[in-house]
Design an enzyme around this catalytic site. Structure first.
Site, PDB file in Angstrom:
ATOM      1  N   LYS A   4       0.785  -1.188   0.000  1.00 45.56           N
ATOM      2  CA  LYS A   4       0.000   0.000   0.000  1.00 45.56           C
ATOM      3  C   LYS A   4       0.826   1.251   0.000  1.00 45.56           C
ATOM      4  CE  LYS A   4      -3.459  -2.441   0.684  1.00 45.56           C
ATOM      5  NZ  LYS A   4      -4.450  -2.814   0.625  1.00 45.56           N
ATOM      6  N   TRP A 450     -10.032   4.844   0.319  1.00 45.92           N
ATOM      7  CA  TRP A 450      -8.782   5.605   0.244  1.00 45.92           C
ATOM      8  C   TRP A 450      -7.551   4.721   0.464  1.00 45.92           C
ATOM      9  CZ3 TRP A 450     -13.096   6.943   3.106  1.00 45.92           C
ATOM     10  CH2 TRP A 450     -13.820   8.042   2.651  1.00 45.92           C
ATOM     11  N   ASP A 451      -7.737   3.426   0.600  1.00 47.64           N
ATOM     12  CA  ASP A 451      -6.628   2.514   0.869  1.00 47.64           C
ATOM     13  C   ASP A 451      -5.925   2.858   2.179  1.00 47.64           C
ATOM     14  OD1 ASP A 451      -4.928   0.411   0.539  1.00 47.64           O
ATOM     15  OD2 ASP A 451      -3.612   1.408  -0.897  1.00 47.64           O
ATOM     16  N   TYR A 452      -6.709   3.173   3.198  1.00 49.46           N
ATOM     17  CA  TYR A 452      -6.140   3.508   4.501  1.00 49.46           C
ATOM     18  C   TYR A 452      -6.051   2.254   5.383  1.00 49.46           C
ATOM     19  CZ  TYR A 452      -6.312   8.582   3.707  1.00 49.46           C
ATOM     20  OH  TYR A 452      -6.097   9.866   3.245  1.00 49.46           O
ATOM     21  N   LYS A 478      -2.339   5.347   8.798  1.00 45.96           N
ATOM     22  CA  LYS A 478      -1.937   6.088   7.612  1.00 45.96           C
ATOM     23  C   LYS A 478      -2.532   7.500   7.619  1.00 45.96           C
ATOM     24  CE  LYS A 478      -1.465   2.296   4.251  1.00 45.96           C
ATOM     25  NZ  LYS A 478      -1.935   1.809   2.936  1.00 45.96           N
TER      26      LYS A 478
END
Length: 774
Positions: A4, A450-452, A478
């Site tokens: 990520k 949000w790919d958190y 993140k």
């Protein structure tokens, strides 16, 4: 998932040109350079002492909830067997559901099978009494708190003796050493006493992918054990670096799920009462990208015959849904008692439907499945995927609980295939260590687009706030938030508020949006995500105003601004590489100070309708460029906010080191960390550096950390933040250091392995420091 961290490959033309700085403190010339090479290993074991002469430089717990929200009555049977009809979280040894009765007749884990589906029990989920699935737009997953307190077994959170036998030093993930031989007064005298080049390195220019080496050495059994990105294990003398043995898994050196060959080290287990003369009473484990876990006798390096099949466990046997890629075991397992707790890493941004997240507990000596825990509701498991645990976990042995940092579901930037609540995604979830049943869970991002991922092991700590002692947990993220909760119950220590967040602009079909997200009131965010970052005047001037123009064309109404199809897209700050990475938070239990490094990075994300994506997609680099999200109506692109020269368009600092007083939750001090590089020289330290890696702390009041682009190892005073020592290495130190004592001498070990996310430099160096003996 594991890759990520987005390309900081603004290891830019501006910063990336590797330079060399004169180290004024390290005495490298005195170090013993010990080199090992893979070719010397027979492929099975090498028991020779060749160092110095080597020539190469659902809950299987599976959740039976079919609503996706924990709605309805949970009822399933794990092989245990365990039937839970309650609506509250497992409170520990005594489970009391509020809407039903529980019959827990779990008798013998050996009765369980290797099929997680056959081992189902029912951890209750949030709002388990609801009748219908909750659309994410209507409400958010509520905190799932423990029902009461748990019985403690007397095992301390902080070991009485110095321990560094796991990825984060201790199971608490404190990265804390009680050693005091090296202190603020003498750390400036530190010298490199030995170093080893493993030979396991690739810059990607040959027939092997580039390497990324984020392993932290572990010290156990009077040996320093290290895993390499070629999936070898080295057992080294901790005082000299002399090789005791080496083992080569012969794993395929192919980038099956990651853009590079990756390894984060090894794990260690030993019997409570080792039997002399019997093999595998002490075991070292290493995982591989092709989804295998090897168990080796810690004394000899020979495979343990009773583990899996001839010493190898096939983790991919549990990859039965959306089998797009192997379940890569890049993070060493978490070892607690007789449990090996395994997560896995996969392939990002490629698929809408991917293997669903699961965590497995296997017997440390046999590899036999004890329980598994599934993170996705059964009814949508095939439509989405991931929400996996790809990083380290932490354990409180006194509470008999393991804490999972859970990633986001797939695809990462569009959620139209998962419009209902997924309570365990992007969460910290606490499980009972023996059963895998949920004790409590807190979701930190609702409907994550949000790919958190929650990407680091939560740090367990006992703190005193307003005169009250609290068994706490700090979760770095993140997003730059540090969430602090009671690790026994999941309750807030300082209030965590649900606040309204921006909604979509209507351009993304099928998407829904959470109306609120959790915001901690303390500690303060590590960076200001409430407004668009300032444009860096110098970069803007050099670009002829291109930076300002770019920022003007990017949408940003705060951190949770949804992705869009319009203009240049949405500004991402922090991006998925920002905030806190897998190095996590260190904690000094005496001073009650938490220490964390953070990055300030700006990227921009755009969604492309499928037809437009196919027309415009021009490939991708190392986690930047175009990614298909196959199966979704949108592909996506990701860019770094740089000018034509590769300069960051946003105002520095680019990375910081932060200390927090855990009595109050207030920032004690913060300062830019390290230097970025430009054309062979370092940029001013006032600008700091993006960071990957993490800190370690000592009772004597020191912080040791690498993590920066300038490839230095450093020591700081934990009370003041003053830099006290540094040593130049060959590639960035992207792992936490290890601190150990051997024969009365204290050592600090760094791995200089590099990560192309930070800059192109790669390395294969183990560097160990100590005070001069005279």
């Amino acid at each position: 998932m594991n890759r990520k961290t987005v390309s900081l490959a603004f290891a830019l033309a501006f910063f990336a040109a590797a330079g060399y700085a004169q180290d004024t403190t390290a005495t490298d010339s005195t170090a013993t350079d010990t080199t090992t090479q893979p070719a010397a290993d027979s492929g099975t074991t090498d028991t020779g002492t060749t160092s110095g002469t080597d020539t190469a430089t659902t809950d299987a717990a599976t959740q039976s909830d079919t609503s996706g929200t924990g709605a309805g009555t949970n009822s399933s049977t794990d092989a245990g067997t365990n039937t839970d009809t309650g609506a509250t979280a497992d409170s520990g040894s005594t489970e009391t559901g509020s809407t039903g009765t529980q019959s827990d007749t779990q008798t013998n884990q050996n009765q369980q099978t290797n099929d997680p589906a056959a081992n189902e029990s029912t951890p209750s989920g949030p709002e388990a009494s609801a009748d219908q699935a909750k659309p994410v737009a209507d409400s958010v997953a509520q905190p799932m708190l423990a029902n009461g307190t748990r019985e403690r077994n007397g095992k301390p959170l902080v070991p009485e003796k110095p321990v560094w036998n796991s990825f984060h030093g201790q199971l608490s993930a404190q990265k804390y050493s009680p050693l005091t031989q090296i202190n603020p007064d003498n750390v400036g005298d530190l010298e490199k006493v030995w170093q080893v080049h493993t030979g396991d390195v690739s810059d990607g220019s040959g027939d092997k992918p580039a390497t990324v080496w984020s392993a932290t050495p572990i010290f156990a059994n009077d040996t320093l054990y290290i895993g390499t990105p070629f999936y070898r294990v080295l057992a080294l003398d901790p005082a000299t670096g002399e090789q005791k043995w080496a083992f080569d898994t012969k794993s395929k050196l192919e980038a099956l799920t990651q853009p590079a060959l990756k390894n984060r080290g090894v794990a260690y287990w030993q019997a409570e009462n080792p039997v002399a003369g019997k093999v595998c009473q002490k075991i070292v484990y290493i995982g591989t990208m092709d989804a295998r876990l090897f168990a080796l006798d810690a004394d000899t390096g020979k495979p343990c015959p009773d583990f899996g099949k001839d010493g190898v466990l096939d983790v991919n046997q549990w990859n039965t849904v959306n089998d797009r890629f192997p379940l890569s075991v890049l993070q060493p397992p978490t070892v607690a008692g007789n449990h090996l707790i395994l997560g896995w890493a996969g392939q990002d941004w490629e698929w809408a439907e991917a293997p669903p997240g699961a965590v497995f507990s296997v017997d440390a000596q046999t590899g036999k499945l004890q329980w598994s825990f599934e993170t996705l509701p059964e009814n949508i498991r095939r439509k989405t995927g991931t929400a996996n645990v790809w990083t380290a976990m932490s354990v409180d042995p006194g509470l008999n609980m393991v804490y999972l940092p859970v990633a986001s579901p797939s695809p990462n930037y569009w959620g139209g295939n998962r419009t209902q609540q997924i309570p365990y995604a992007t969460s910290t979830t606490a499980l009972d260590l023996d059963t895998g049943k949920v004790v409590w869970s807190r979701q930190w991002v609702h409907h994550d687009i949000w790919d958190y991922d929650i990407n680091s092991a939560p740090t367990l700590m006992d703190i005193t706030v307003d005169g009250k002692e609290i068994p706490a947990l700090m979760q770095g993220t993140k997003m730059g938030f540090l969430f602090v909760v009671n690790r026994e119950t999941g309750e807030d220590v300082w209030p965590i508020e649900e606040r309204p967040v921006p909604q979509g602009d209507g351009t993304v079909k099928g998407e829904v949006y959470a109306k609120t997200q959790p915001f901690p009131t303390k500690p303060a965010p590590l960076l200001d995500q409430s407004k668009k970052p300032e444009v860096w005047g110098i970069a803007d001037l050099v670009s002829g105003g291109a930076c300002s123009k770019l920022f003007d064309n990017l949408t940003y109404k705060g951190m949770y601004t949804p992705p869009t199809t319009t203009g240049e897209g949405t500004l991402a700050y922090p991006d998925s590489a920002g905030g806190v990475q897998w190095g996590g938070v260190a904690f000094d239990p005496n001073a009650q100070i938490a220490v964390v490094n953070t990055s300030h990075i700006v990227q921009y994300i755009k969604l492309w309708e499928r037809q437009n994506y196919e027309k415009n997609a021009s490939g991708s680099g190392n986690e930047a460029g175009f990614y298909p999200q196959k199966g979704a109506p949108y592909g996506m692109s990701l860019g770094n906010a740089l000018n034509w020269l590769g300069m960051p368009c946003w105002k520095p600092p680019f990375g910081e080191l932060v200390a927090i007083d855990m009595h109050t939750g207030d920032v004690k001090w913060r300062k830019p960390l390290g230097s970025s590089q430009k054309y062979g020289f370092f940029m001013p330290e006032s600008m700091g550096s993006p960071t990957i890696g993490g800190p370690a702390v000592t009772k004597s009041g020191l912080i040791f950390i690498g993590a920066t682009m300038d490839a230095k190892a450093r020591a700081y005073d934990i009370q003041t933040g003053k830099e006290l020592w540094s040593s130049q290495l060959s590639a960035p130190v992207v792992a936490n250091p290890a601190i150990y004592e051997y024969k009365g001498r204290e050592y600090v070990a760094f791995i200089s392995g590099g990560n192309s996310i930070l800059k192109p430099a790669v390395g294969d160096l183990v560097a160990v420091y100590a005070l001069p003996q005279n």
